[in-house]
Design a protein around this motif. Structure first.
Motif, PDB file in Angstrom:
ATOM      1  N   GLY A 115      -3.171   8.721  -0.153  1.00 57.89           N
ATOM      2  CA  GLY A 115      -2.540   7.456  -0.850  1.00 57.89           C
ATOM      3  C   GLY A 115      -1.316   6.998  -0.488  1.00 57.89           C
ATOM      4  N   ILE A 116      -0.514   8.124  -0.291  1.00 59.15           N
ATOM      5  CA  ILE A 116       0.973   7.674  -0.063  1.00 59.15           C
ATOM      6  C   ILE A 116       0.987   7.447   1.759  1.00 59.15           C
ATOM      7  CG2 ILE A 116       3.148   8.748   0.364  1.00 59.15           C
ATOM      8  CD1 ILE A 116       2.678  10.508  -2.084  1.00 59.15           C
ATOM      9  N   TYR A 117       0.170   8.223   2.097  1.00 58.86           N
ATOM     10  CA  TYR A 117       0.136   7.957   3.756  1.00 58.86           C
ATOM     11  C   TYR A 117      -0.424   6.610   4.011  1.00 58.86           C
ATOM     12  CZ  TYR A 117      -1.461   8.376   8.597  1.00 58.86           C
ATOM     13  OH  TYR A 117      -1.665   8.199  10.069  1.00 58.86           O
ATOM     14  N   HIS A 118      -1.523   6.101   3.449  1.00 59.08           N
ATOM     15  CA  HIS A 118      -2.162   4.875   3.668  1.00 59.08           C
ATOM     16  C   HIS A 118      -1.305   3.762   3.130  1.00 59.08           C
ATOM     17  CE1 HIS A 118      -4.941   1.609   3.493  1.00 59.08           C
ATOM     18  NE2 HIS A 118      -4.926   1.490   2.249  1.00 59.08           N
ATOM     19  N   ARG A 119      -0.493   3.699   2.217  1.00 62.21           N
ATOM     20  CA  ARG A 119       0.486   2.841   1.656  1.00 62.21           C
ATOM     21  C   ARG A 119       1.531   2.611   2.545  1.00 62.21           C
ATOM     22  NH1 ARG A 119      -2.898   4.634  -2.148  1.00 62.21           N
ATOM     23  NH2 ARG A 119      -3.677   3.201  -3.734  1.00 62.21           N
ATOM     24  N   LEU A 120       2.203   3.783   2.775  1.00 64.72           N
ATOM     25  CA  LEU A 120       3.188   3.702   3.652  1.00 64.72           C
ATOM     26  C   LEU A 120       3.163   3.038   5.018  1.00 64.72           C
ATOM     27  CD1 LEU A 120       5.496   7.013   2.863  1.00 64.72           C
ATOM     28  CD2 LEU A 120       5.984   4.937   2.401  1.00 64.72           C
ATOM     29  N   ASN A 121       1.966   3.111   5.406  1.00 63.28           N
ATOM     30  CA  ASN A 121       1.869   2.607   6.976  1.00 63.28           C
ATOM     31  C   ASN A 121       0.797   1.465   7.084  1.00 63.28           C
ATOM     32  OD1 ASN A 121       2.897   4.748   8.709  1.00 63.28           O
ATOM     33  ND2 ASN A 121       1.898   5.924   7.206  1.00 63.28           N
ATOM     34  N   VAL A 145       2.074  -4.357  -1.865  1.00 67.06           N
ATOM     35  CA  VAL A 145       3.483  -4.327  -1.668  1.00 67.06           C
ATOM     36  C   VAL A 145       4.116  -3.062  -2.210  1.00 67.06           C
ATOM     37  CG1 VAL A 145       5.767  -5.488  -2.842  1.00 67.06           C
ATOM     38  CG2 VAL A 145       3.464  -6.976  -2.165  1.00 67.06           C
ATOM     39  N   LEU A 146       4.978  -2.655  -1.463  1.00 66.95           N
ATOM     40  CA  LEU A 146       5.778  -1.409  -2.004  1.00 66.95           C
ATOM     41  C   LEU A 146       7.104  -1.864  -2.184  1.00 66.95           C
ATOM     42  CD1 LEU A 146       4.583   1.425   0.551  1.00 66.95           C
ATOM     43  CD2 LEU A 146       3.592   1.189  -1.892  1.00 66.95           C
ATOM     44  N   TYR A 147       7.652  -1.701  -3.307  1.00 64.88           N
ATOM     45  CA  TYR A 147       9.093  -2.297  -3.806  1.00 64.88           C
ATOM     46  C   TYR A 147       9.841  -0.974  -4.266  1.00 64.88           C
ATOM     47  CZ  TYR A 147      12.577  -4.039  -6.675  1.00 64.88           C
ATOM     48  OH  TYR A 147      14.072  -4.353  -7.617  1.00 64.88           O
ATOM     49  N   CYS A 148      11.148  -0.620  -3.339  1.00 62.06           N
ATOM     50  CA  CYS A 148      11.859   0.179  -3.808  1.00 62.06           C
ATOM     51  C   CYS A 148      12.903  -0.332  -4.656  1.00 62.06           C
ATOM     52  CB  CYS A 148      12.772   0.815  -2.599  1.00 62.06           C
ATOM     53  SG  CYS A 148      13.793   2.006  -2.895  1.00 62.06           S
ATOM     54  N   GLU A 149      13.233   0.497  -5.936  1.00 60.43           N
ATOM     55  CA  GLU A 149      13.737  -0.324  -7.029  1.00 60.43           C
ATOM     56  C   GLU A 149      15.427  -0.047  -6.733  1.00 60.43           C
ATOM     57  OE1 GLU A 149      14.195   0.144 -11.829  1.00 60.43           O
ATOM     58  OE2 GLU A 149      13.784   1.700 -10.679  1.00 60.43           O
ATOM     59  N   VAL A 150      16.234  -1.031  -6.689  1.00 61.93           N
ATOM     60  CA  VAL A 150      17.636  -0.810  -6.589  1.00 61.93           C
ATOM     61  C   VAL A 150      18.314  -1.413  -7.798  1.00 61.93           C
ATOM     62  CG1 VAL A 150      19.854  -1.310  -5.357  1.00 61.93           C
ATOM     63  CG2 VAL A 150      17.788  -0.903  -3.875  1.00 61.93           C
ATOM     64  N   SER A 202       5.706  -0.337   9.114  1.00 65.85           N
ATOM     65  CA  SER A 202       4.186  -0.094   8.647  1.00 65.85           C
ATOM     66  C   SER A 202       3.563  -0.953  10.036  1.00 65.85           C
ATOM     67  CB  SER A 202       3.909  -0.971   7.402  1.00 65.85           C
ATOM     68  OG  SER A 202       4.327  -2.550   7.524  1.00 65.85           O
ATOM     69  N   ILE A 203       2.138  -0.873   9.738  1.00 68.33           N
ATOM     70  CA  ILE A 203       1.411  -1.609  11.029  1.00 68.33           C
ATOM     71  C   ILE A 203       1.561  -3.107  10.844  1.00 68.33           C
ATOM     72  CG2 ILE A 203      -0.847  -2.151  11.270  1.00 68.33           C
ATOM     73  CD1 ILE A 203      -2.038   0.579  10.637  1.00 68.33           C
ATOM     74  N   LEU A 204       1.930  -3.499   9.578  1.00 66.22           N
ATOM     75  CA  LEU A 204       2.121  -5.043   9.249  1.00 66.22           C
ATOM     76  C   LEU A 204       3.244  -5.663   9.952  1.00 66.22           C
ATOM     77  CD1 LEU A 204       0.639  -5.345   5.635  1.00 66.22           C
ATOM     78  CD2 LEU A 204      -0.441  -6.067   7.775  1.00 66.22           C
ATOM     79  N   ASN A 205       4.280  -4.678  10.007  1.00 66.98           N
ATOM     80  CA  ASN A 205       5.721  -4.840  10.296  1.00 66.98           C
ATOM     81  C   ASN A 205       6.087  -5.988   9.456  1.00 66.98           C
ATOM     82  OD1 ASN A 205       8.233  -4.988  11.417  1.00 66.98           O
ATOM     83  ND2 ASN A 205       7.386  -5.636  13.558  1.00 66.98           N
ATOM     84  N   LEU A 206       7.037  -6.918   9.776  1.00 60.29           N
ATOM     85  CA  LEU A 206       7.450  -8.017   9.203  1.00 60.29           C
ATOM     86  C   LEU A 206       6.182  -9.203   9.200  1.00 60.29           C
ATOM     87  CD1 LEU A 206       9.404  -9.882   7.364  1.00 60.29           C
ATOM     88  CD2 LEU A 206      10.321 -10.585   9.781  1.00 60.29           C
ATOM     89  N   PRO A 207       5.558  -9.435   8.117  1.00 60.63           N
ATOM     90  CA  PRO A 207       4.438 -10.375   8.165  1.00 60.63           C
ATOM     91  C   PRO A 207       4.869 -11.521   9.122  1.00 60.63           C
ATOM     92  CG  PRO A 207       4.705  -9.716   5.776  1.00 60.63           C
ATOM     93  CD  PRO A 207       5.968  -9.068   6.680  1.00 60.63           C
ATOM     94  N   TYR A 234       0.880  -1.082   4.064  1.00 60.53           N
ATOM     95  CA  TYR A 234       1.664  -2.116   2.912  1.00 60.53           C
ATOM     96  C   TYR A 234       3.047  -2.632   3.388  1.00 60.53           C
ATOM     97  CZ  TYR A 234      -1.706  -0.817  -0.776  1.00 60.53           C
ATOM     98  OH  TYR A 234      -2.851  -0.540  -1.694  1.00 60.53           O
ATOM     99  N   THR A 235       3.424  -3.749   2.925  1.00 59.76           N
ATOM    100  CA  THR A 235       4.511  -4.464   3.180  1.00 59.76           C
ATOM    101  C   THR A 235       5.790  -3.853   2.380  1.00 59.76           C
ATOM    102  OG1 THR A 235       3.526  -6.549   3.742  1.00 59.76           O
ATOM    103  CG2 THR A 235       5.955  -6.589   3.425  1.00 59.76           C
TER     104      THR A 235
END
Length: 361
Positions: free
Chosen positions: A180-186, A129-134, A67-72, A188-189
């Protein structure tokens, strides 16, 4: 709704490539459509069907390096804090290992994002925030944290298990349109938390097969007992209860499984697609409290919000530890242990976990 024969075009203010300091500028083609079926499907089902992605003649190109943010970035007041600096370096190292593993074993640079790739990702818009559930890696408590961040509850302690998993209060990324997907993937953290693969597997087995369960016993248990147990009793075949760990492993390693895979024992590599979506933060269950609270600090979460320590299910039962995991795998033959390790090899490699047994190669 986007028709299959229509091409998707980039808006004037939408970049075709995003810069990343962490990986080469590989791109993927990103497009979407509603899955089309026969004319017999009525309009209600069409309306409810989730959006689907397809390759287009004029695709949207998205750099999924990071993402643009990379690691904050650490705040100026944190840069002299030894604890924060150490945790920050751990994150950089985890990301480096993950990137190098992907570069070595994943050949294609141009890929397509499908609903599968983002279907496990939960969205929290307020703190971006985007959180992938494991599953079996603290996911219930992470969902509680996201709900508090989103203002849906004042405390993680107030949220019951069924509310977390069946309340549908959290949004999934595949529920948004392509912009919306494009924006958040690129922007959000993006983060995920993982766990030692064998330990996660044993935790899932204990939870789903050693306790009453109205889904896993009849759906998985009956099929597993029927296929792998010699002289199974009528009661076992009827209920699916009492699956043994060795039988469960036979099912897992069978290329012709009598019943499909499940998210609780699937590979993290498949659940979260880390070679396609470069996560900004990779936490580990083994250092959950430290990693989780560092992440909350990085995103500027309220200071009174910390990651919950309580056990979500079977609270009177001991958590699955390395010792307990070894006891379960001791029931298997050396060949079965090796094949199980091979099954989860990419997760072991990508997330830098040591071999759980010395005789593995």
């Amino acid at each position: 709704m986007v028709k299959q024969n229509d091409s998707l075009h980039l808006s004037e203010n939408m970049p075709t490539k995003l810069q990343s300091t962490d990986r080469g500028q590989s791109s993927i083609m990103f497009a979407m459509k509603d899955q089309q079926k026969g004319e017999e499907i009525n309009s209600i089902r069409l309306h409810k069907r989730r959006r689907r992605f397809i390759i287009k003649k004029s695709p949207i190109l998205i750099s999924m390096n990071s993402s643009i943010l990379n690691l904050p970035t650490l705040k100026s007041e944190d840069r002299n804090n030894k604890k924060w600096k150490s945790l920050y370096q751990i994150q950089r190292e985890r990301k480096r290992i993950m990137r190098e593993t992907c570069s070595k074993y994943k050949s294609n640079n141009r890929r397509i994002i499908t609903p599968y790739h983002v279907s496990r990702i939960f969205v929290e818009d307020k703190y971006r925030v985007l959180y992938c559930e494991v599953p079996k890696a603290g996911c219930s408590n992470w969902k509680r944290v996201l709900m508090v961040l989103n203002g849906l509850a004042s405390s993680t302690k107030d949220i019951q298990h069924n509310t977390v998993h069946y309340g549908n209060y959290l949004k999934r990324l595949d529920g948004f349109d392509h912009k919306g997907i494009y924006h958040r993937l690129n922007t959000y953290t993006k983060m995920l938390f993982i766990r030692e693969p064998f330990e996660k597997l044993v935790s899932a087995f204990r939870d789903k097969f050693e306790h009453p369960n109205n889904y896993y016993h009849p759906v998985f248990g009956k099929a597993i007992i029927s296929r792998y147990r010699v002289n199974a009793t009528k009661e076992a075949l009827r209920t699916g209860s009492g699956v043994k760990f060795k039988e469960f492993i036979q099912y897992l390693l069978d290329v012709h499984r009598p019943v499909g895979m499940d998210i609780h024992w699937d590979h993290v590599n498949r659940l979260c697609s880390p070679c396609l979506i470069d996560y900004d933060f990779v936490g580990k269950f083994e250092s959950m409290e430290e990693d989780a609270n560092f992440f909350l600090h990085l995103i500027g979460a309220p200071q009174n919000l910390t990651f919950p320590k309580f056990k979500d299910r079977h609270s009177n039962e001991e958590r699955t530890t390395t010792k307990i995991t070894q006891q379960y795998f001791a029931q298997l033959s050396p060949s079965q242990r090796q094949r199980s390790y091979d099954f989860y090899y990419m997760d072991y490699l990508m997330f830098n976990y040591s071999k759980p047994f010395e005789d593995l190669y």
